[in-house]
Design an enzyme around this catalytic site. Structure first.
Site, PDB file in Angstrom:
ATOM      1  N   LYS A  38      -1.362   5.552  27.611  1.00 35.47           N
ATOM      2  CA  LYS A  38      -1.160   4.110  27.714  1.00 35.47           C
ATOM      3  C   LYS A  38      -1.601   3.425  26.424  1.00 35.47           C
ATOM      4  CE  LYS A  38      -5.647   3.275  29.916  1.00 35.47           C
ATOM      5  NZ  LYS A  38      -6.350   2.629  31.038  1.00 35.47           N
ATOM      6  N   TYR A 273     -14.016 -16.952   3.004  1.00 39.11           N
ATOM      7  CA  TYR A 273     -14.148 -18.146   3.836  1.00 39.11           C
ATOM      8  C   TYR A 273     -15.584 -18.343   4.306  1.00 39.11           C
ATOM      9  CZ  TYR A 273      -9.023 -17.980   4.280  1.00 39.11           C
ATOM     10  OH  TYR A 273      -7.676 -17.961   4.033  1.00 39.11           O
TER      11      TYR A 273
END
Length: 384
Positions: A38, A273
């Site tokens: 999965k 940043y």
């Protein structure tokens, strides 16, 4: 290592899956393996992993959804596939058309599926999900509430072929006394359900309950199948968690990026940043072409996570950006544009692991690996 393919890429050693499966088999004996693929096999490539597993005799696969099952079918995986999660009723027809097995997420859901199969004039393959303690999906069968009547009713539904039964462990990774007692009680409850079915003349079918930590810590349950995910990929959820066995796994994924720029900054200059890193001395900074849009979590900013450049460990500095991050390479000679940076894997005498990223981002390896973005190429490592 392969030559650089992109600004950022992974290399996956699918051949090593055979070794990891062998290590799993040592723990579970004759119990067969259902390969859990999965979430694109936790970011490793569902079809590629399934085919590597087939080569070593795995004949059953687990996915989370019908679209994942269809992707396997469309790519030549014709073995049994179990959908572990929910399939919306409008997609029930795929279960019939593609011969896919559906888990019964509740008694009401089983009734809907049975009614659909009756209307379609066919029968649908299923596994009965028993909730022995996860409290997620399945018919509740716990100390406080035992809905054996619903489980029996599911097996007796005329248009469902209930081929197996399973449950799931929430704390099989914890060897502490309380968690171990909880897991052992789950095993007892699961066996009780199977015994009750047999007393009613019903064959429970394929029994499976062991997830990866169930395999590592409760390998001798003698179930019909077990459900490894990360284990056949060579890693556990958290390297720091003690386990009751000593397998010798090989991690199959490595992760790389390129240096795009090298520059010197002076004392007082800031990086990225937020200006969370301010140089206290002249610092050589390498800009690296990987960021949080590639799966390098922003949470690893400014916390000492190291990568490898020229075989030396170098810390990420400043905030991780969407497509880039910056690394202090002051102590490394001759770093230049195009150099390979190792985020996960070996270079020289050193190794960095996916677990280090997970710890710094307060996560687990399941999530960190699954979060490596689709835009990051998965390259097959050349077999030696």
């Amino acid at each position: 290592m392969l030559e650089s393919y992109s600004r950022c890429w992974t290399e996956i050693d699918y051949a090593a899956i055979a070794h990891n499966v062998e290590e799993i088999q040592k723990l579970v004996g004759d119990t067969k393996i259902m390969g859990i693929v999965k979430a694109n096999a936790y970011g490793h490539g569902d079809v590629e992993c399934a085919k590597a597993l087939q080569k070593v005799g795995v004949d059953f696969f687990g996915v989370s959804s019908v679209d994942e099952a269809l992707h396997l079918r469309q790519n030549g995986i014709h073995d049994s596939i179990l959908i572990l999660g929910y399939t919306p009723p409008e997609h029930f027809h795929y279960l019939i058309e593609e011969n896919i097995i559906q888990s019964l997420v509740s008694y009401d859901y089983a009734q809907k599926l049975d009614a659909y199969a009756k209307e379609a004039g066919t029968k649908i393959r299923c596994h009965c999900k028993v909730d022995t303690g996860m409290c997620r999906t399945g018919v509740i069968y716990q100390v406080q509430e035992k809905n054996m009547d619903q489980i029996l009713a599911e097996y007796r539904m005329e248009h469902l072929i209930v081929e197996g039964i399973f449950s799931h462990f929430p704390v099989s990774d914890d060897l502490g006394q309380e968690s171990a007692a909880f897991t052992k009680k789950q095993i007892e409850l699961f066996e009780e359900v199977c015994d009750n079915l047999r007393k009613e003349g019903i064959n429970p079918g394929i029994r499976h309950i062991q997830n990866s930590y169930g395999i590592l810590n409760y390998g001798d349950l003698k179930m019909d199948y077990c459900r490894p995910g990360l284990l056949y990929m060579g890693v556990t959820s958290d390297d720091a968690i003690p386990i009751a066995s000593k397998p010798d796994f090989i991690p199959i994924l490595s992760w790389y990026a390129n240096v795009s720029l090298v520059k010197w900054i002076q004392k007082g200059q800031s990086v990225s940043y937020g200006r969370h890193f301010i140089a206290t001395k002249p610092t050589k900074v390498a800009t690296v072409s990987v960021g949080y849009a590639d799966g390098l979590h922003r949470l690893v900013s400014n916390c000492g996570l190291e990568v490898l450049i020229h075989g030396q460990k170098c810390p990420i500095i400043g905030n991780v950006c969407m497509d880039q991050c910056m690394v202090d390479v002051t102590q490394v000679d001759d770093v230049k544009e195009g150099d390979v940076v190792v985020l996960v894997g070996r270079q020289g005498d050193h190794r960095v692991t996916i677990d280090e990223i997970s710890r710094k981002s307060h996560s687990i390896n399941n999530e960190t690996l699954s979060d490596i973005a689709g835009r990051v190429p998965r390259l097959r490592r050349r077999e030696k």
